[in-house]
Design a protein around this motif. Structure first.
Motif, short mmCIF file in Angstrom:
data_model
loop_
_atom_site.label_atom_id
_atom_site.label_comp_id
_atom_site.label_asym_id
_atom_site.label_seq_id
_atom_site.Cartn_x
_atom_site.Cartn_y
_atom_site.Cartn_z
N ALA A 176 0.82 -1.21 0.00
CA ALA A 176 0.00 0.00 0.00
C ALA A 176 0.86 1.26 0.00
O ALA A 176 0.37 2.33 -0.39
N ALA A 177 2.11 1.14 0.40
CA ALA A 177 3.00 2.31 0.39
C ALA A 177 3.26 2.79 -1.04
O ALA A 177 3.68 3.93 -1.25
N GLN A 178 2.98 1.93 -2.01
CA GLN A 178 3.19 2.30 -3.41
C GLN A 178 2.01 3.11 -3.97
O GLN A 178 2.09 3.64 -5.06
N VAL A 212 -9.35 -5.56 0.53
CA VAL A 212 -10.79 -5.72 0.29
C VAL A 212 -11.32 -6.95 1.00
O VAL A 212 -12.40 -6.91 1.62
N SER A 213 -10.58 -8.04 0.94
CA SER A 213 -11.02 -9.28 1.61
C SER A 213 -11.14 -9.05 3.11
O SER A 213 -12.11 -9.49 3.75
N GLU A 214 -10.17 -8.36 3.70
CA GLU A 214 -10.24 -8.06 5.13
C GLU A 214 -11.40 -7.12 5.43
O GLU A 214 -12.09 -7.27 6.45
N GLY A 215 -11.62 -6.16 4.56
CA GLY A 215 -12.71 -5.22 4.77
C GLY A 215 -14.07 -5.89 4.74
O GLY A 215 -14.97 -5.54 5.50
N LEU A 216 -14.23 -6.89 3.85
CA LEU A 216 -15.49 -7.62 3.79
C LEU A 216 -15.72 -8.42 5.06
O LEU A 216 -16.87 -8.64 5.47
N GLN A 217 -14.64 -8.85 5.70
CA GLN A 217 -14.75 -9.64 6.92
C GLN A 217 -14.96 -8.76 8.15
O GLN A 217 -15.77 -9.09 9.03
N THR A 222 -8.79 0.10 6.06
CA THR A 222 -7.38 -0.25 6.11
C THR A 222 -6.65 0.45 4.98
O THR A 222 -7.15 0.48 3.85
N ALA A 223 -5.49 1.01 5.26
CA ALA A 223 -4.63 1.62 4.25
C ALA A 223 -5.37 2.68 3.42
O ALA A 223 -5.15 2.81 2.22
#
Length: 331
Positions: A176-178, A212-217, A222-223
């Motif tokens: 995500a730093a990119q 996105v996967s983490e956000g759905l859970q 995030t980031a």
């Protein structure tokens, strides 16, 4: 009806004879003339335009279902604010996120929220530049925002995959730093289509897929990415700080007296089923009981977990309940 069969009328003919022998006990209202209907009153300009709008809110309307999509004048006036408006909208306009993804079923209000956000920003001095197809570029408080109203569709000669490649281009890479987006991007997209795209483009968007996967859970940003899954929203749950559920607030908004004022001067006001339905919901005593019972029915549907009730479903069902009748379908 008697439990003992010997005491019942023996045949259907006997039943008819008995019924015909009962004196007339009710004074029926005079029949409505065939040419005096809400639809005809609307056509010659003397009816209530809000009633005509309600007839377009359910998908099986015999006249038009144009009201099921987007925000027209009445749609904006009957819009029900939710936690999206209370919490996400100000956070977006304060620049807390670089990417906002709103997923859910068709009719969940994804596009309506993006349009509402743009209207709010415009009222506060922002500038809008609607794209020829499917979105808007907005400038507000020195920030630029790019929206996509439907991330599941093609745009002209550009396939949907190409559209999403361009839209998510600033969020490529394994770190995500990119990511260095020059503008805030907002998209309304079906969850399945989103995951299909990110899976097929795993090499290019590996970190975004993880976020996105983490956000759905978890539902947590995030980031700099906020993901809202409207499949998890309930129209019958009482929202914090709100007076009742989305359902209760929506029916009260649709039956607000200001929308039904033109009906009071109509020549069939004393026998109009639609006006009667609205006035029943407006009643401070009977209305509360009716809405409570309606909420119980919708809650049962919700708890069965076989159907996700979207905002479009809700508005469609409530409009049908208020105004659907053979008279409105007769042109």
């Amino acid at each position: 009806m008697p439990p003992n069969a010997a005491n019942r009328l023996p045949t259907a003919t006997d039943l008819i004879t008995a019924l015909q022998a009962i004196p007339q006990a009710l004074h029926l209202p005079p029949p409505v003339e065939p040419d005096v209907t809400l639809s005809r009153l609307r056509n010659d300009g003397t009816g209530n335009p809000f009633v005509s709008h309600l007839v377009t809110l359910y998908s099986q309307s015999h006249r038009s279902n144009a009201g099921t999509r987007g925000l027209d004048t009445f749609g904006d006036q009957t819009y029900i604010p939710t936690l999206l408006d209370d919490e996400l909208l100000p956070a977006v306009l304060q620049g807390e996120f670089n990417l906002v993804i709103i997923t859910g079923n068709a009719g969940d209000g994804k596009t309506a929220f993006l349009q509402k956000l743009e209207l709010y920003a415009a009222e506060q001095g922002g500038s809008l530049d609607h794209r020829p197809v499917n979105g808007c570029r907005m400038v507000f408080n020195g920030r630029t925002y790019l929206s996509n109203y439907d991330g599941s569709q093609d745009e002209g000669d550009q396939t949907n995959d190409a559209v999403l490649d361009d839209f998510f281009a600033p969020f490529q890479g394994s770190d995500a730093a990119q990511w260095h987006p020059e503008e805030v991007r907002l998209i309304a997209i079906n969850e399945g289509r989103l995951m299909d795209f990110l899976t097929s483009r795993g090499d290019s968007f590996s970190q975004l897929k993880t976020v996105v996967s983490e956000g759905l859970q978890t539902g947590m940003p995030t980031a700099g990415v906020a993901l809202v899954n409207l499949n998890l929203r309930s129209v019958v749950a009482d929202g914090p700080g709100r007076q009742g559920s989305i359902l209760e607030r929506q029916i009260r908004k649709l039956t607000h007296p200001k929308f039904w004022e033109p009906c009071k001067t109509c020549e069939i006001a004393d026998r109009c089923y639609a006006l009667h339905n609205a006035q029943t919901c407006q009643d401070p005593i009977a209305g509360e009981k009716v809405i409570e019972r309606m909420k119980a029915l919708y809650t049962l549907t919700h708890l069965r977990n076989r159907l996700h009730i979207t905002l479009r479903d809700l508005r469609s069902a409530l409009a049908y309940l208020l105004v659907s009748d053979s008279q409105l379908r007769r042109d």
